[in-house]
Write a protein that holds these residues in place. Structure first.
Motif, PDB file in Angstrom:
ATOM      1  N   LEU A 151       0.820  -1.209   0.000  1.00  0.00           N
ATOM      2  CA  LEU A 151       0.000   0.000   0.000  1.00  0.00           C
ATOM      3  C   LEU A 151       0.851   1.254   0.000  1.00  0.00           C
ATOM      4  O   LEU A 151       0.608   2.184  -0.789  1.00  0.00           O
ATOM      5  CB  LEU A 151      -0.950  -0.014   1.191  1.00  0.00           C
ATOM      6  CG  LEU A 151      -1.847   1.206   1.353  1.00  0.00           C
ATOM      7  CD1 LEU A 151      -2.758   1.375   0.132  1.00  0.00           C
ATOM      8  CD2 LEU A 151      -2.702   1.077   2.626  1.00  0.00           C
ATOM      9  N   TRP A 152       1.867   1.299   0.882  1.00  0.00           N
ATOM     10  CA  TRP A 152       2.681   2.535   0.984  1.00  0.00           C
ATOM     11  C   TRP A 152       3.890   2.533   0.043  1.00  0.00           C
ATOM     12  O   TRP A 152       4.430   3.582  -0.237  1.00  0.00           O
ATOM     13  CB  TRP A 152       3.166   2.703   2.426  1.00  0.00           C
ATOM     14  CG  TRP A 152       2.219   3.529   3.270  1.00  0.00           C
ATOM     15  CD1 TRP A 152       2.171   4.872   3.362  1.00  0.00           C
ATOM     16  CD2 TRP A 152       1.224   3.028   4.147  1.00  0.00           C
ATOM     17  NE1 TRP A 152       1.192   5.273   4.226  1.00  0.00           N
ATOM     18  CE2 TRP A 152       0.571   4.151   4.736  1.00  0.00           C
ATOM     19  CE3 TRP A 152       0.768   1.741   4.505  1.00  0.00           C
ATOM     20  CZ2 TRP A 152      -0.463   4.037   5.668  1.00  0.00           C
ATOM     21  CZ3 TRP A 152      -0.239   1.634   5.425  1.00  0.00           C
ATOM     22  CH2 TRP A 152      -0.868   2.753   5.990  1.00  0.00           C
ATOM     23  N   GLY A 153       4.316   1.348  -0.389  1.00  0.00           N
ATOM     24  CA  GLY A 153       5.475   1.282  -1.263  1.00  0.00           C
ATOM     25  C   GLY A 153       6.797   1.306  -0.516  1.00  0.00           C
ATOM     26  O   GLY A 153       7.847   1.380  -1.163  1.00  0.00           O
ATOM     27  N   TYR A 154       6.757   1.297   0.825  1.00  0.00           N
ATOM     28  CA  TYR A 154       7.979   1.255   1.646  1.00  0.00           C
ATOM     29  C   TYR A 154       8.237  -0.173   2.086  1.00  0.00           C
ATOM     30  O   TYR A 154       7.290  -0.938   2.394  1.00  0.00           O
ATOM     31  CB  TYR A 154       7.826   2.117   2.906  1.00  0.00           C
ATOM     32  CG  TYR A 154       7.825   3.613   2.645  1.00  0.00           C
ATOM     33  CD1 TYR A 154       9.019   4.308   2.408  1.00  0.00           C
ATOM     34  CD2 TYR A 154       6.637   4.315   2.682  1.00  0.00           C
ATOM     35  CE1 TYR A 154       8.992   5.668   2.198  1.00  0.00           C
ATOM     36  CE2 TYR A 154       6.610   5.688   2.474  1.00  0.00           C
ATOM     37  CZ  TYR A 154       7.794   6.365   2.216  1.00  0.00           C
ATOM     38  OH  TYR A 154       7.778   7.715   2.014  1.00  0.00           O
ATOM     39  N   GLY A 155       9.538  -0.514   2.189  1.00  0.00           N
ATOM     40  CA  GLY A 155       9.875  -1.767   2.868  1.00  0.00           C
ATOM     41  C   GLY A 155       9.747  -1.567   4.369  1.00  0.00           C
ATOM     42  O   GLY A 155       9.902  -0.449   4.888  1.00  0.00           O
ATOM     43  N   ARG A 156       9.543  -2.671   5.136  1.00  0.00           N
ATOM     44  CA  ARG A 156       9.336  -2.513   6.584  1.00  0.00           C
ATOM     45  C   ARG A 156      10.573  -2.001   7.285  1.00  0.00           C
ATOM     46  O   ARG A 156      10.475  -1.300   8.309  1.00  0.00           O
ATOM     47  CB  ARG A 156       8.842  -3.825   7.189  1.00  0.00           C
ATOM     48  CG  ARG A 156       9.830  -4.985   7.117  1.00  0.00           C
ATOM     49  CD  ARG A 156       9.159  -6.278   7.523  1.00  0.00           C
ATOM     50  NE  ARG A 156       8.124  -6.659   6.583  1.00  0.00           N
ATOM     51  CZ  ARG A 156       7.228  -7.612   6.797  1.00  0.00           C
ATOM     52  NH1 ARG A 156       7.191  -8.246   7.953  1.00  0.00           N
ATOM     53  NH2 ARG A 156       6.359  -7.926   5.868  1.00  0.00           N
ATOM     54  N   ASP A 157      11.735  -2.322   6.722  1.00  0.00           N
ATOM     55  CA  ASP A 157      12.959  -1.819   7.349  1.00  0.00           C
ATOM     56  C   ASP A 157      13.083  -0.314   7.219  1.00  0.00           C
ATOM     57  O   ASP A 157      13.874   0.303   7.923  1.00  0.00           O
ATOM     58  CB  ASP A 157      14.183  -2.514   6.741  1.00  0.00           C
ATOM     59  CG  ASP A 157      14.244  -2.326   5.231  1.00  0.00           C
ATOM     60  OD1 ASP A 157      13.168  -2.093   4.605  1.00  0.00           O
ATOM     61  OD2 ASP A 157      15.341  -2.414   4.640  1.00  0.00           O
ATOM     62  N   GLU A 158      12.283   0.292   6.275  1.00  0.00           N
ATOM     63  CA  GLU A 158      12.341   1.744   6.088  1.00  0.00           C
ATOM     64  C   GLU A 158      11.425   2.482   7.054  1.00  0.00           C
ATOM     65  O   GLU A 158      11.565   3.689   7.262  1.00  0.00           O
ATOM     66  CB  GLU A 158      11.939   2.112   4.651  1.00  0.00           C
ATOM     67  CG  GLU A 158      12.907   1.590   3.599  1.00  0.00           C
ATOM     68  CD  GLU A 158      12.454   1.970   2.200  1.00  0.00           C
ATOM     69  OE1 GLU A 158      12.843   3.071   1.714  1.00  0.00           O
ATOM     70  OE2 GLU A 158      11.697   1.184   1.579  1.00  0.00           O
TER      71      GLU A 158
END
Length: 852
Positions: free
Chosen positions: A44-51
């Motif tokens: 949904l957000w296009g971010y990886g979780r580490d980010e």
């Protein structure tokens, strides 16, 4: 909502479930720091979780769109989402509070609702647009029940959205006159087809009948199932009223309803659909005056006051509109200068304004006006303009139909050229007189008139001049009528007078008046022509008890008058009847002779005056009937022209001549050129050159051996086709000879119009040679004219030695006549040439010894 999760195994299962969830799952601790971010959240957000792990929750929401920490636990809210790539989406966030190991965390589930928000915004915008349009909009769901109507629907039908939501449109709007077949068609097509149209009658909440034009479109789900039906309706009630009026007027025209009744119907119907107006239809006559046709709601005295009013630039609304040919709007009759002289007619009747439009026919002529009167000071509305545009067209159709019927009646009973009664009307008149019981056996005189030598006018000056002459003659004849008399044109140059209660003496008086009236020269354009008539008289009941006999006997008497020298009158007698019968018999016999090849050509030699040698021969038509004997050309040629046989006879002469030339050539007989006379009618046929060329080819005749003799009537024929035909004949190499030059209407300049190679001096000049100095001067002039133009000049009718010597002295190049030889059959001509070798060489029996 508070969720307790104390067991470590359960925690692990819980986190795995969140990881597999379809919706984005985000967990924060008490400080709002992100501690969990599942795969759906990454998408949904296009971010990886580490980010995002370890960062504040505010990094996931655009600034200014609210703090996620402010969300209420247990409630759902839509928030704008800022993706890593800068794109914006919408999510529906629901928040839960979770207690774990003495800690409290917040669990947020985020469902992607971007498309729903976009669709909702789109529907909102569409509803705004729909409410602003004047078209009616109805939206149904997949169950075909109403989910939305716009403001125009409410204004037109009187229903609010709350009253119609959940109802079927057809159930709501159909009524008594709604066509069931159209409803069935709508049900069958709606939801299946896109962009189809229907027209139907609907009803408002108050029961008012409204015609609508419906455009239906379907909206489908992604899987192809029906989602919505959108119907756009336009009010066409006014157009349907106009269509109904047009249909009814056309039906009335088809039923031949009289023009005043059609005009009154138009006025009544227009006043019903355009409330508050008074209609008026006026005609404009040939003199430019107004004639009331229909104004059913206006006082009769008002229409009477307009009757005969001359149109002009300041003649009220109608007179001015008719004069200028454009609509004229007067919003205030009391002050407008166009109405200054007429406002006293309108104002007392409460008429304050008037709008008038010209009724124009297809030829551009203004035939009348169509007017709206108003009781208030105002001009026409767009609806009024629409009505008037339709009605002026309907009025034009009705007037044109009326004029066409009148014209047909005129054609049926009146001559189109002169306006006089025609043969059909004449027969009606005679029948009415001979069958009148109050005038039984009362004498009736029938005068049959024929213009002398009228054919010469047509042939030499053209048919347009002949037509103008007939018009002038008809006018003079009408001036000789008593109130009870009638004159009719039967056709051509034939006229008939019917004189009721008139005996022989009265008929003679009228005949003399007619002859005198026509004796004065008539002016026809730039020409001044002298006219005479031959008149035949028959009397009822002595010379005939019915119209056919009466006219036949008057016709026979007319021919007797022509035989008596023309320009006179004669009464019918039994001898004349026998003469008419002979003409009929002779005409039939001539037709039979032509069909059976019983005509003959004789050939008259033409000798050169300088040495007496043969120049050529002229082919002359002869007819000998088995029982009637030899019939002179002067008798049967006019009959051939009257009966329509002259063209066929001319073709026969051409064919026979070419066959004879071929025979002479085969026998080694040098005949020079052979002249054939053709009527002027032949040169009005474009296929004449083709016919001549075919005959020359068929018989292998050199074109220079054939000469066509034409009359001056051909020269004076100004038709382009005639001139082109003459030139095409000459282009074949065939010679053209002008017969009887100087006896007609031709001029010297007209000789240059046609490629004439030969002039023939008429026998009327030759006969006077030696006796009349003027005849000799005229003959000398013709010879000089011909020779100066490089033409051969031949004199006809040479019968005396004196005439021959004078022609030699005048240097006429050739001559023919009884002095030299009569016209002979082909075998006799061959014998004549064999018996007169000197004629073909030196003509020693004639004194031809003179030098050129």
């Amino acid at each position: 909502m508070m969720i307790s999760c104390q067991d470590a195994g359960l925690q692990n299962i819980f986190l795995q479930a969140l990881e597999q969830a379809i919706d984005a799952a985000v967990i924060t601790d008490e400080t709002g720091t992100i501690i969990f971010f599942n795969a759906a959240a990454e998408r949904l957000w296009g971010y990886g979780r580490d980010e995002v792990l370890g960062r504040p929750i505010g990094c996931l929401v655009p600034k200014g769109d609210g703090n996620p920490a402010d969300l209420v636990v247990g409630a759902s809210r839509e928030l704008r989402i800022r993706r890593k790539d800068g794109a914006t989406r919408w999510g529906a966030v629901s928040l839960s509070r979770v207690a774990a190991h003495g800690r409290t965390i917040l669990l947020g589930f985020v469902r992607d609702v971007t498309e729903e928000v976009a669709r909702r915004e789109e529907l909102y915008l569409l509803s705004l647009v729909a409410n602003e349009t004047d078209r009616i909009v109805i939206v149904t769901g997949g169950d075909r029940r109403i989910v939305y109507v716009n403001r125009a629907f409410t204004e037109m039908f009187g229903y609010e959205l709350a009253e119609v939501r959940g109802r079927w449109p057809i159930e709501l709007l159909a009524g008594r006159r709604t066509d069931p077949k159209v409803l069935q068609h709508l049900r069958r097509r709606a939801g299946v087809e896109r962009g189809f149209h229907e027209e139907l009658i609907t009803y408002s909440k108050s029961g008012e009948e409204i015609w609508v034009s419906t455009t239906v479109n379907t909206v489908l789900n992604a899987d192809g199932t029906l989602k919505n039906i959108v119907a756009v309706l336009a009010d066409i009630t006014e157009n349907k009223q106009i269509e109904a009026l047009q249909r009814d007027v056309l039906e009335a025209l088809a039923k031949d309803m009289p023009l005043p009744e059609i005009a009154a119907m138009i006025c009544h119907r227009v006043e019903a659909i355009a409330a508050g107006v008074f209609c008026s239809i006026l005609l404009v006559d040939q003199d430019g005056r107004l004639r009331p046709l229909a104004a059913p709601s206006l006082p009769e005295q008002y229409s009477e006051a307009l009757n005969g009013l001359e149109i002009g630039p300041i003649t009220g609304s109608c007179g001015t509109a008719a004069y200028l040919g454009i609509p004229v709007v007067v919003e205030d009759i009391a002050t407008d200068p166009l109405w200054e002289a007429y406002k006293a007619l309108a104002l007392p009747l409460g008429l304050a304004a008037c709008w008038s439009s010209p009724i124009k026919l297809r030829d551009g002529r203004v035939a009348g006006t169509f007017a709206f009167y108003f009781r208030e000071k105002r001009g026409p509305s767009p609806w009024h303009e629409h009505v008037v545009n339709a009605c002026t067209h309907l009025c034009a159709l009705a007037i044109e139909r009326h004029e066409a019927k009148t014209h047909i009646a005129q054609l049926a009973y009146f001559d189109t050229l002169t306006g006089l009664p025609n043969r059909a009307r004449l027969h009606q008149l005679i029948d009415s007189l001979t069958h009148d019981p109050d005038a039984a056996n009362a004498p009736i005189a029938c005068l049959f008139l024929d213009i002398d030598h009228f054919k010469d006018v047509n042939d030499t000056l053209g048919h347009s001049t002949g037509d103008r002459l007939l018009i002038e003659v008809a006018q003079r004849l009408q001036n000789q009528l008593r109130p009870t008399d009638a004159v009719s044109r039967l056709g051509g140059d034939e006229f008939v007078f019917i004189l009721p209660d008139c005996d022989a003496d009265g008929a003679v008086a009228v005949a003399k008046r007619i002859i005198d009236a026509l004796s004065a020269p008539l002016r026809v354009g730039a020409l001044t022509l002298s006219v005479s008539v031959s008149i035949g008289i028959s009397l009822y009941p002595d010379n005939g008890g019915d119209k056919e006999t009466l006219l036949k006997h008057a016709d026979a008497a007319m021919y007797q008058a022509k035989g008596a020298g023309r320009g006179t009158y004669r009464f019918f007698s039994p001898e004349m009847n026998r003469f008419a019968q002979e003409r009929l018999i002779l005409s039939a016999a001539l037709r039979e002779a032509l069909a059976q090849d019983a005509l003959e050509l004789h050939y008259q030699p033409q000798l050169r005056t300088v040495d007496g040698r043969l120049h050529g021969v002229e082919a002359l038509l002869r007819w000998t009937h088995p029982t009637l004997g030899s019939i002179a050309p002067e008798r049967f040629i006019p009959l051939a022209e009257e009966s329509g046989l002259i063209e066929a006879i001319g073709e026969w002469c051409l064919r026979t001549t070419c066959r004879q030339i071929a025979a002479w050539r085969a026998a080694g007989i040098d005949i020079g050129t052979v002249s054939v006379n053709l009527s002027s009618q032949h040169f009005r046929k474009r296929d004449l050159p083709r016919l001549i060329s075919a005959l020359l080819d068929a018989h292998d005749v050199p074109p220079e051996m054939l000469t066509i003799e034409i009359t001056e009537s051909v020269m004076m024929d100004d038709r382009t086709a005639t001139i082109e035909t003459v030139r095409a004949v000459q282009a074949l190499g065939v010679g053209l000879s002008m017969d009887d030059f100087g006896t007609g209407y031709s001029s010297l300049s007209s000789l240059t119009r046609l490629p004439i190679s030969e002039l023939k001096i008429d026998r009327s000049f030759v006969q006077e040679l030696g006796q009349d100095e003027q005849a000799q001067a005229a003959t000398q002039a013709v010879i000089r004219i011909g020779q100066s133009l490089g033409m051969m000049v031949i004199a006809e009718g040479v019968e005396t030695e004196e005439q021959w010597h004078i022609l030699k002295a005048l240097r006429c190049q050739a001559a023919q006549g009884f002095l030299l030889s009569p016209a002979l059959p082909a075998p006799a001509l061959e014998a004549w040439l064999a018996d007169h070798p000197a004629t073909a060489r030196t003509a020693s029996h004639l004194d031809v010894a003179w030098s050129v």
